[in-house]
Scaffold this motif. Structure first.
Motif, PDB file in Angstrom:
ATOM      1  N   MET A   1       0.841  -1.211   0.000  1.00  0.00           N
ATOM      2  CA  MET A   1       0.000   0.000   0.000  1.00  0.00           C
ATOM      3  C   MET A   1       0.876   1.261   0.000  1.00  0.00           C
ATOM      4  O   MET A   1       1.872   1.309   0.708  1.00  0.00           O
ATOM      5  CB  MET A   1      -0.870   0.006   1.259  1.00  0.00           C
ATOM      6  N   LYS A   2       0.471   2.230  -0.817  1.00  0.00           N
ATOM      7  CA  LYS A   2       1.239   3.472  -0.881  1.00  0.00           C
ATOM      8  C   LYS A   2       0.957   4.365   0.316  1.00  0.00           C
ATOM      9  O   LYS A   2      -0.022   4.162   1.035  1.00  0.00           O
ATOM     10  CB  LYS A   2       0.860   4.219  -2.158  1.00  0.00           C
ATOM     11  N   LYS A   3       1.798   5.378   0.530  1.00  0.00           N
ATOM     12  CA  LYS A   3       1.600   6.243   1.686  1.00  0.00           C
ATOM     13  C   LYS A   3       0.877   7.530   1.299  1.00  0.00           C
ATOM     14  O   LYS A   3       1.492   8.573   1.071  1.00  0.00           O
ATOM     15  CB  LYS A   3       2.951   6.565   2.328  1.00  0.00           C
ATOM     16  N   ASN A   4      -0.425   7.418   1.148  1.00  0.00           N
ATOM     17  CA  ASN A   4      -1.270   8.598   0.930  1.00  0.00           C
ATOM     18  C   ASN A   4      -2.398   8.534   1.938  1.00  0.00           C
ATOM     19  O   ASN A   4      -2.650   7.489   2.533  1.00  0.00           O
ATOM     20  CB  ASN A   4      -1.873   8.574  -0.476  1.00  0.00           C
ATOM     21  N   LEU A   5      -3.089   9.647   2.098  1.00  0.00           N
ATOM     22  CA  LEU A   5      -4.279   9.665   2.943  1.00  0.00           C
ATOM     23  C   LEU A   5      -5.447  10.059   2.054  1.00  0.00           C
ATOM     24  O   LEU A   5      -5.425  11.123   1.431  1.00  0.00           O
ATOM     25  CB  LEU A   5      -4.096  10.686   4.067  1.00  0.00           C
ATOM     26  N   ILE A   6      -6.453   9.193   1.966  1.00  0.00           N
ATOM     27  CA  ILE A   6      -7.559   9.448   1.047  1.00  0.00           C
ATOM     28  C   ILE A   6      -8.836   9.734   1.830  1.00  0.00           C
ATOM     29  O   ILE A   6      -9.188   8.988   2.742  1.00  0.00           O
ATOM     30  CB  ILE A   6      -7.780   8.220   0.127  1.00  0.00           C
ATOM     31  N   LEU A   7      -9.517  10.805   1.458  1.00  0.00           N
ATOM     32  CA  LEU A   7     -10.758  11.168   2.140  1.00  0.00           C
ATOM     33  C   LEU A   7     -11.944  10.834   1.252  1.00  0.00           C
ATOM     34  O   LEU A   7     -12.019  11.284   0.105  1.00  0.00           O
ATOM     35  CB  LEU A   7     -10.763  12.666   2.461  1.00  0.00           C
ATOM     36  N   ILE A   8     -12.871  10.034   1.808  1.00  0.00           N
ATOM     37  CA  ILE A   8     -14.092   9.717   1.078  1.00  0.00           C
ATOM     38  C   ILE A   8     -15.296  10.150   1.917  1.00  0.00           C
ATOM     39  O   ILE A   8     -15.168  10.387   3.117  1.00  0.00           O
ATOM     40  CB  ILE A   8     -14.199   8.201   0.735  1.00  0.00           C
ATOM     41  N   GLY A   9     -16.443  10.223   1.281  1.00  0.00           N
ATOM     42  CA  GLY A   9     -17.658  10.582   2.012  1.00  0.00           C
ATOM     43  C   GLY A   9     -18.598  11.368   1.126  1.00  0.00           C
ATOM     44  O   GLY A   9     -18.269  11.711  -0.014  1.00  0.00           O
ATOM     45  N   PHE A  10     -19.760  11.664   1.678  1.00  0.00           N
ATOM     46  CA  PHE A  10     -20.832  12.294   0.903  1.00  0.00           C
ATOM     47  C   PHE A  10     -20.495  13.747   0.542  1.00  0.00           C
ATOM     48  O   PHE A  10     -19.659  14.380   1.190  1.00  0.00           O
ATOM     49  CB  PHE A  10     -22.122  12.255   1.729  1.00  0.00           C
ATOM     50  N   MET A  11     -21.222  14.253  -0.467  1.00  0.00           N
ATOM     51  CA  MET A  11     -21.124  15.685  -0.818  1.00  0.00           C
ATOM     52  C   MET A  11     -21.407  16.514   0.442  1.00  0.00           C
ATOM     53  O   MET A  11     -22.368  16.228   1.159  1.00  0.00           O
ATOM     54  CB  MET A  11     -22.172  16.029  -1.880  1.00  0.00           C
ATOM     55  N   GLY A  12     -20.581  17.503   0.685  1.00  0.00           N
ATOM     56  CA  GLY A  12     -20.807  18.371   1.835  1.00  0.00           C
ATOM     57  C   GLY A  12     -20.239  17.830   3.143  1.00  0.00           C
ATOM     58  O   GLY A  12     -20.389  18.458   4.184  1.00  0.00           O
ATOM     59  N   ALA A  13     -19.557  16.693   3.102  1.00  0.00           N
ATOM     60  CA  ALA A  13     -18.971  16.146   4.337  1.00  0.00           C
ATOM     61  C   ALA A  13     -17.739  16.941   4.766  1.00  0.00           C
ATOM     62  O   ALA A  13     -17.301  16.851   5.914  1.00  0.00           O
ATOM     63  CB  ALA A  13     -18.611  14.673   4.148  1.00  0.00           C
ATOM     64  N   GLY A  14     -17.166  17.689   3.823  1.00  0.00           N
ATOM     65  CA  GLY A  14     -15.996  18.513   4.153  1.00  0.00           C
ATOM     66  C   GLY A  14     -14.687  17.904   3.683  1.00  0.00           C
ATOM     67  O   GLY A  14     -13.621  18.233   4.214  1.00  0.00           O
ATOM     68  N   LYS A  15     -14.742  17.057   2.655  1.00  0.00           N
ATOM     69  CA  LYS A  15     -13.523  16.385   2.198  1.00  0.00           C
ATOM     70  C   LYS A  15     -12.459  17.395   1.763  1.00  0.00           C
ATOM     71  O   LYS A  15     -11.279  17.238   2.072  1.00  0.00           O
ATOM     72  CB  LYS A  15     -13.845  15.437   1.021  1.00  0.00           C
ATOM     73  N   THR A  16     -12.888  18.430   1.050  1.00  0.00           N
ATOM     74  CA  THR A  16     -11.910  19.402   0.555  1.00  0.00           C
ATOM     75  C   THR A  16     -11.347  20.261   1.691  1.00  0.00           C
ATOM     76  O   THR A  16     -10.123  20.419   1.801  1.00  0.00           O
ATOM     77  CB  THR A  16     -12.529  20.291  -0.545  1.00  0.00           C
ATOM     78  N   SER A  17     -12.216  20.779   2.558  1.00  0.00           N
ATOM     79  CA  SER A  17     -11.692  21.657   3.619  1.00  0.00           C
ATOM     80  C   SER A  17     -10.872  20.872   4.642  1.00  0.00           C
ATOM     81  O   SER A  17      -9.801  21.326   5.075  1.00  0.00           O
ATOM     82  CB  SER A  17     -12.802  22.463   4.293  1.00  0.00           C
ATOM     83  N   VAL A  18     -11.321  19.678   4.998  1.00  0.00           N
ATOM     84  CA  VAL A  18     -10.537  18.861   5.935  1.00  0.00           C
ATOM     85  C   VAL A  18      -9.235  18.434   5.246  1.00  0.00           C
ATOM     86  O   VAL A  18      -8.164  18.442   5.856  1.00  0.00           O
ATOM     87  CB  VAL A  18     -11.354  17.632   6.417  1.00  0.00           C
TER      88      VAL A  18
END
Ligand code: S3P
Length: 170
Positions: A1-18
């Motif tokens: 597994m590569k060393k990245n952190l991936i954010l998933i979740g619904f629209m408006g969950a705050g993936k971009t700001s977090v």
């Protein structure tokens, strides 16, 4: 597994700001699949949906994900809310790094996206019912795709970012 952190979740969950907050704290770049798709297509997601349809958009998501798997390393990756729905995409996400699910309540989504016209899946009438239905269908899939789930309702972005960095051991 590569060393990245991936954010998933619904629209408006705050993936971009977090994602931005985590990227700043770790000194990692933030990569965003929606943004990559818009840049490659030279048009907004709303226009892609209108002119090419959702299936074409979903194909592009998988292509972008494959590209990211090759290129991303020590990056925070924010992915579109519907991307983990494809089994192939979930497999690719798992190879790319630690997957974190930002868990959000329907009320928070509706509150945050009120008046926002950039989400084709939430345009038109009966948005409240649509959000409830989509969340009920998607939440188990997000959970299955993630190594870690974090509740975001009522929490400050920086607190969520710190919680994820701690829990992910970064
Ligand atoms: C979608 C979420 C959007 C974008 C597109 C479809 C979805 O991204 O990819 O409108 O199916 O949930 P965000 O989750 O960043 O809003």
């Amino acid at each position: 597994m590569k060393k990245n952190l991936i954010l998933i979740g619904f629209m408006g969950a705050g993936k971009t700001s977090v994602g931005q907050a985590i990227a700043e704290k770790l000194g990692w770049p933030l990569l965003d699949t929606d943004q990559m798709i818009e840049e490659a297509a030279g048009m907004t997601i709303t226009r892609i949906f209108a002119e090419q349809g959702e299936t074409a958009f979903r194909e592009t998501e998988t292509a972008v994900l494959k590209q990211l798997l090759q290129e991303a390393s020590e990056a925070v990756v924010s992915v579109g809310g519907g991307l983990p729905l494809r089994e192939e995409n979930r497999r690719l996400l798992g190879m790319m790094g630690q997957v974190v699910f930002l868990q959000v309540k329907p009320e928070t989504v509706l509150d945050r996206l009120k008046g926002n016209t950039t989400r084709p899946l939430l345009s038109g009438d009966h948005v409240e019912e649509r959000v409830q239905e989509l969340l009920a269908y998607r939440n188990p899939i997000y959970r299955e795709a993630a190594h870690l789930a974090v509740d975001v309702d009522g929490k400050e972005v920086s607190r969520i970012a710190e919680e994820i960095i701690r829990e992910a051991g970064l």
